[in-house]
Write an enzyme that holds these catalytic residues in place. Structure first.
Site, PDB file in Angstrom:
ATOM      1  N   CYS A  39       0.838  -1.196   0.000  1.00 28.49           N
ATOM      2  CA  CYS A  39       0.000   0.000   0.000  1.00 28.49           C
ATOM      3  C   CYS A  39       0.876   1.251   0.000  1.00 28.49           C
ATOM      4  CB  CYS A  39      -0.940   0.018   1.204  1.00 28.49           C
ATOM      5  SG  CYS A  39      -2.055   1.441   1.217  1.00 28.49           S
ATOM      6  N   CYS A  64      -0.619   4.106   2.062  1.00 23.48           N
ATOM      7  CA  CYS A  64      -0.501   3.885   3.503  1.00 23.48           C
ATOM      8  C   CYS A  64       0.917   4.139   3.998  1.00 23.48           C
ATOM      9  CB  CYS A  64      -0.886   2.453   3.858  1.00 23.48           C
ATOM     10  SG  CYS A  64      -2.479   1.886   3.214  1.00 23.48           S
ATOM     11  N   ASP A  65       1.908   3.627   3.260  1.00 22.88           N
ATOM     12  CA  ASP A  65       3.266   3.569   3.777  1.00 22.88           C
ATOM     13  C   ASP A  65       4.283   4.446   3.057  1.00 22.88           C
ATOM     14  OD1 ASP A  65       2.351   1.619   5.545  1.00 22.88           O
ATOM     15  OD2 ASP A  65       2.814  -0.023   4.171  1.00 22.88           O
TER      16      ASP A  65
END
Length: 331
Positions: free
Chosen positions: A143, A146-147
């Site tokens: 992701c 996300c990261d």
């Protein structure tokens, strides 16, 4: 065991639904699963390191810490949390029937509920290349949104695996933080839409590696430092220095246990009535990534969990009114 509301799933969608249902005195039961979909209770969020885009945590919070807090909050309001996986359901009549893993035979007694919220999420596809077990979340992720902004990836070279729109979108997103982004495509063309492919190919910070497989992740034992590439045609291998590898090869919605009883799209995501959590079966609701193939964020999952709980509460009120009318009609 019978409950007014049963929730299957334990990510932000499931626990938000539980919090709202519990505060509405519906006494929900939440089946959080045990390694359902190959991940721990809490879902995909548990595989994320730093979460910096969930409101209320200005200093950030790890995915595991956030899921722990969600669980604690839903339990505080009275949610009955059961650490077992539902592997079979019967939605043909109310009350709906749910069978737990290991006790899902025809002779086993099911749990039952009047309303069901499905919040089982979707599991990111992974290739499980050599070294992945060592460097997952130590430079490997599924992701980018996300990261990607994590310090470990900032101003570093990164590689994205995939050839579709998701790969192009994630690579473009990562250029905000990375020094350079490579896209490893196993063929000599993108599967992505023309506009997305052109955007990636023409980006000054993106290099497309055609006919390329990533076959191994390597590092210093603590973090990823490079990957091994293999030419799909010649089978020759070479190293590529990168500090991050991102899978962008799709997700699998965790809907197999429903056995086709709810309407899905052609990739298995549950279909809901626009602007709601209502599925094609009255009294069954969908929340989170199990129906959201576009946003796939913790905050949007939480929002849809709220919607599902409110829709379930309204449904149960309607059900109670209908039963009272039927009883009055028999007098």
């Amino acid at each position: 065991m019978h409950s007014k509301v049963a929730i299957i799933g334990s990510g932000p969608a499931g626990h938000t639904a539980a919090i709202y249902a519990a505060r509405a005195e519906l006494k929900p039961v939440l089946f959080e699963g045990m390694m359902a979909g190959g991940v721990a209770p809490g879902g995909q969020l548990t595989t994320t390191t730093e979460v910096e885009n969930f409101p209320g945590f200005p200093a950030g919070i790890t995915g595991s810490e956030l899921t722990d807090k969600l669980r604690e909050q839903s339990a505080r309001f009275g949610t009955d949390i059961i650490t077992e996986t539902i592997t079979r359901v019967d939605l043909s009549a109310r009350p709906f029937k749910l069978w737990r893993e290991g006790a899902d035979g025809d002779s086993d007694k099911p749990d039952t509920c009047d309303a069901l919220i499905v919040a089982t999420g979707a599991t990111a596809k992974r290739l499980h290349i050599a070294g992945e077990d060592t460097y997952w979340q130590r430079g490997m992720s599924a992701c980018a949104v996300c990261d990607g902004a994590a310090p470990i990836f900032r101003n570093k070279p990164l590689v994205v695996i995939g050839g579709g729109d998701s790969a192009c979108e994630e690579a473009t997103f990562l250029t905000k933080y990375a020094s350079h982004v490579y896209i490893a495509v196993r063929r000599d063309v993108f599967r992505a839409s023309t506009i997305m492919a052109k955007r990636a190919i023409n980006h000054p910070k993106i290099t497309v590696l055609w006919n390329t497989h990533v076959i191994e992740a390597k590092g210093d034992g603590k973090v990823l430092t490079h990957v091994v590439l293999q030419d799909a045609k010649t089978r020759e291998t070479r190293n590529l220095d990168v500090s991050g590898l991102f899978y962008a090869i799709g997700h699998t919605p965790n809907t197999a246990f429903l056995a086709g009883q709810l309407d899905t799209d052609d990739t298995g995501y549950l279909l809901v009535k626009p602007g709601s959590s209502l599925t094609n079966i009255r009294g069954v609701f969908a929340a989170g990534d199990v129906h959201d193939k576009h946003y796939r964020q913790a905050i949007t999952a939480a929002g849809s969990g709220c919607m599902a709980a409110l829709d379930a509460e309204k449904y149960l009120e309607e059900l109670e009114a209908e039963e009272q009318e039927q009883s009055a009609g028999k007098l």
